[in-house]
Scaffold this motif. Structure first.
Motif: not given
Length: 615
Positions: A82-106
Motif C-alpha cells: 500500500l505504501r508503494a502504491r501511495l508513493a507512486a501516486a504522490l510522485a505523479r501528483s507532484w510531477s504533474y504539478a510541476g514539482e519534480p524535486a518533491r516528486a523524486r523521493p516518492f
C-alpha cells in the motif's frame, strides 16, 4: 461509520461526474468519499478513495488537496504494498504539478518497495511513477535506463494497460533521440493494444497524429482525432481534452488554418491564465501566431519571460516552453527575449522537442537557435545550428520542418528575396525565384494566391475569392456531408486498411501498398471534407461553407504544385497564407520579398505592376 459500499458509490459518482466534464462536482464527491473513509479509520478504504481522487488530477494543473490526502494515508500505513502504491501516486501528483524535486523521493521509494515485493504489476506502476519524476531535459539517460527496466518487467504482464505504459515510455525515449525504427515499432505495439484497451486507442491515435505531423502528413488528423475523442469518453481520461486541443491547435498552425487557430487559442489561453501555467502560455501564444494575431501572442509571452523564465523548473515542460518562447519571440521581434532564451537553450542544442508524452513534435532546438543566432549577429553559430537542423530533418523525413527552415536559410533570406507569381497570356503562369522562373498551367488556386498577394495583410472573404460577391447570400444548409452510417463504414474500412498496409509493408509488396495507400488517401479526403472544427460534422448547402472549402482546396493544391518549381516559395506561402471564411497573406516585416505580379491574366487583360512586400 460509513461502510465500504457507501464510499465506493461516492467514488463511482465522482468518476461519472469527471467523465461528464463536471470537474467541480467530481472533486466534491471525491472529498466526501475520502472524509467517510477516514471516519471509518480503514486505511485500505481510505487509500482507495485517495488513489481514485488522484487519478482525476489534470496534467500541469495545481493539485489541490490530492497530495494531502495521499500523504495522510502514506504516513500511517506500514503495509509495504500500500505504501508503494501511495508513493507512486504522490510522485505523479507532484510531477504533474510541476514539482519534480518533491516528486523524486516518492518515485524512488515506490520503485524500491515494488522491487522488494516481487509483484510485477506493482513494479510496472511504480517504475512508471519513477519515470515521471525523471522527465526533465537533463535526465534523458535516467529515462532510457528506467524505460528499459520497465519494458523488461511489462513484457510478461498480461494486463494491456500495464504493457501500454512500457511501450509509451519506450516511444517517448525513441522520439527524444529520433530513433525512427524504435518509434514505429513501439507505436505499432500501442495500436495493437487498442483492441483491448480504450486508453491504448487514445494514445495510439494521438501519437500516430504526432508522428504523421512530424513527417508532414496532416490529412490523417480528422480520423485519428475522432478515434481519440471516442476513446477519451470510454477511458475517462481527465486531461484528454487538452491533448485533443493541442492536436487541433498545432496542426492548424502548421496548415495555416487561422479560423481553427483562433478557436483553439482562445480556450488554451483561458486555461493558461486560470491555472498560471508558463508552458501553456507559450503554447497559446504560438497558436495565436497561427491565427495571424501577434498582438495576442506578445502579451502571453511577456507574462512568462524575464526572471520568471530563468527560474522555471527544468521539468517535463521546460524544453518545450523554451522552444515555443523562442519561436514567439522571433515572430514578434522581441530581441531581449530572443537573447535570454538562446542563452538558456544553447546547452541543449541538438535536442528534439516534444510536448509531454510525445503529443506533438516541436522541431529541434538547432532550428530555433539558428534563427536566434541570426538575429543576434552570431553568424557562425547560426550556420552550424542551421546545417545540423536541416540534416536532422532530412534524416527523419520531417519535410514540413525542413522546408520551413530552408525558407529562412542563407544570405538571400536576410537580404531579401525576389519571387514571381504572374499570369501570362495563353493560360499559363510564370512562377518561381528571380532567374529561375517556370511556366505552369493556370489554376484557380494561383488566381486566389495572386489576389491575396496583391492585398497583403488584408482579410479577403472566401466568398469573394470564389466569385460569390454578386448578390450572394448564405443559403443555409442541407444536412451533414456524411451521415453516421457512412462515417462508421469509412472508419471501419480505414482500420482494415491500416492493418493491410502494415502487412504489405512487412512483405515489401510495393504494388499492393500503392493501391492500399491510394484507397486510404481517398477515404481520408472524404472525411476531411466532412469534418469541421472540434470534430463537428460539416453540412452541405451553405454558400459560405462551399466557398471556404473550395478556396482552401484550390490554394492548397496550387501550393503543392509550386513545390516542384520552387520548394522555398511553396514553404513561404504555406506559412504566410491563412485560409478560412476569410483568407489573408500576412507579410513578415523582418524578411523583405519583392513580388513580381505583373503579367497578363488568362483572359488577356494586363495586371498592375510589380508589388514589393515585406514578407
Amino acid at each position: 461509520m460509513a461502510p465500504a459500499p457507501a464510499v465506493d458509490d461516492l467514488l463511482d459518482r465522482a468518476d461519472a461526474a469527471r467523465a461528464a466534464g463536471r470537474g467541480d462536482d467530481a472533486s466534491a464527491l471525491y472529498d466526501e468519499a475520502i472524509a467517510l473513509a477516514r471516519a471509518e479509520d480503514d486505511l485500505e478504504l481510505w487509500a482507495r478513495a485517495a488513489l481514485r481522487a488522484a487519478e482525476s488530477q489534470v496534467f500541469g494543473s495545481e493539485p489541490g488537496t490530492v497530495p494531502v490526502h495521499l500523504h495522510q494515508v502514506y504516513d500511517r500505513t506500514t503495509d509495504p504494498t500500500l505504501r508503494a502504491r501511495l508513493a507512486a501516486a504522490l510522485a505523479r501528483s507532484w510531477s504533474y504539478a510541476g514539482e519534480p524535486a518533491r516528486a523524486r523521493p516518492f518515485g524512488e521509494e515506490a520503485a524500491r518497495l515494488a522491487e522488494d515485493s516481487g509483484d510485477p504489476l506493482l513494479l510496472v506502476d511504480c517504475l512508471d511513477a519513477a519515470l515521471v519524476t525523471r522527465w526533465g531535459p537533463d535526465e534523458l539517460d535516467d529515462r532510457r535506463e528506467l524505460a528499459l527496466r520497465l519494458g523488461d518487467v511489462a513484457a510478461h504482464v498480461e494486463d494491456p494497460d500495464q504493457r501500454l505504459r512500457a511501450h509509451l515510455w519506450a516511444f517517448q525515449v525513441a522520439c527524444e533521440v529520433l530513433d525512427l525504427p524504435a518509434m514505429h515499432r513501439h507505436l505499432r505495439a500501442v495500436e495493437r493494444l487498442g483492441a483491448d484497451s480504450a486508453r491504448a486507442r487514445f494514445f495510439g491515435a494521438t501519437r500516430r497524429a504526432m508522428l504523421d505531423a512530424l513527417r508532414g502528413r496532416l490529412d490523417t488528423l480528422p480520423t485519428l482525432r475522432a478515434i481519440a475523442e471516442d476513446a477519451v469518453a470510454e477511458a475517462g481520461l481527465a486531461d484528454g481534452w487538452m491533448v485533443i486541443a493541442g492536436m487541433d491547435g498545432f496542426s492548424a498552425w502548421m496548415r495555416g488554418d487561422a479560423d481553427t487557430c483562433t478557436a483553439v487559442a482562445t480556450v488554451v489561453e483561458e486555461f493558461a491564465i486560470d491555472e498560471g501555467l508558463p508552458g501553456v502560455h507559450t503554447e497559446a501564444a504560438l497558436i495565436w501566431l497561427g491565427a495571424g494575431r501577434p498582438d495576442r501572442a506578445a502579451p502571453l509571452l511577456a507574462a512568462v519571460t524575464g526572471p520568471a523564465l530563468a527560474d522555471l523548473a527544468r521539468d517535463v515542460n521546460w524544453l518545450q516552453t523554451m522552444q515555443l518562447a523562442l519561436e514567439v519571440a522571433l515572430a514578434v521581434g522581441d530581441t531581449d527575449t530572443v537573447a535570454q532564451v538562446a542563452e538558456l537553450l544553447g546547452p541543449y542544442a541538438g535536442r528534439a522537442v516534444l510536448n509531454a508524452g510525445a503529443v506533438m513534435f516541436h522541431g529541434v532546438t538547432d532550428d530555433t537557435l539558428s534563427r536566434a543566432y541570426d538575429v543576434l549577429g552570431e553568424a557562425d553559430d547560426a550556420r552550424t545550428c542551421r546545417e545540423r537542423a536541416l540534416r536532422t530533418y532530412q534524416r527523419i523525413g520531417a519535410s514540413w520542418w525542413h522546408d520551413r527552415l530552408a525558407a529562412t536559410s542563407g544570405p538571400a533570406s536576410s537580404a531579401g528575396t525576389a519571387w514571381t507569381l504572374a499570369p501570362q497570356a495563353g493560360g499559363t503562369w510564370l512562377v518561381g525565384a528571380e532567374g529561375r522562373t517556370a511556366a505552369v498551367p493556370a489554376t484557380r488556386g494561383l488566381a486566389h494566391l495572386h489576389e491575396l498577394l496583391r492585398r497583403p495583410g488584408i482579410d479577403v472573404a472566401a466568398l469573394d475569392l470564389a466569385g460569390g460577391t454578386s448578390g450572394s447570400v448564405d443559403a443555409g444548409d442541407l444536412g451533414p456531408v456524411l451521415d453516421d452510417q457512412a462515417r462508421t463504414a469509412y472508419k471501419r474500412r480505414l482500420d482494415e486498411l491500416e492493418a493491410e498496409i502494415a502487412e504489405a509493408e512487412d512483405w515489401s509488396d510495393a504494388g499492393r501498398l500503392a493501391l492500399l495507400r491510394d484507397e486510404r488517401d481517398a477515404l481520408l479526403t472524404e472525411l476531411v471534407a466532412a469534418t469541421g472544427l472540434a470534430g463537428r460534422r460539416r453540412v452541405v448547402g451553405s454558400s459560405q461553407e462551399r466557398a471556404r472549402v473550395t478556396v482552401r482546396k484550390a490554394i492548397v493544391s496550387a501550393i503543392d504544385k509550386l513545390e516542384a518549381v520552387d520548394p522555398v516559395l511553396a514553404r513561404h506561402l504555406r506559412e504566410r497564407v491563412r485560409t478560412g471564411s476569410a483568407c489573408r497573406y500576412d507579410p513578415d516585416p523582418d524578411r523583405p520579398v519583392a513580388w513580381t505580379l505583373v503579367g497578363t491574366s488568362p483572359d488577356g487583360h494586363p495586371h498592375a505592376g510589380t508589388t514589393r512586400l515585406t514578407t
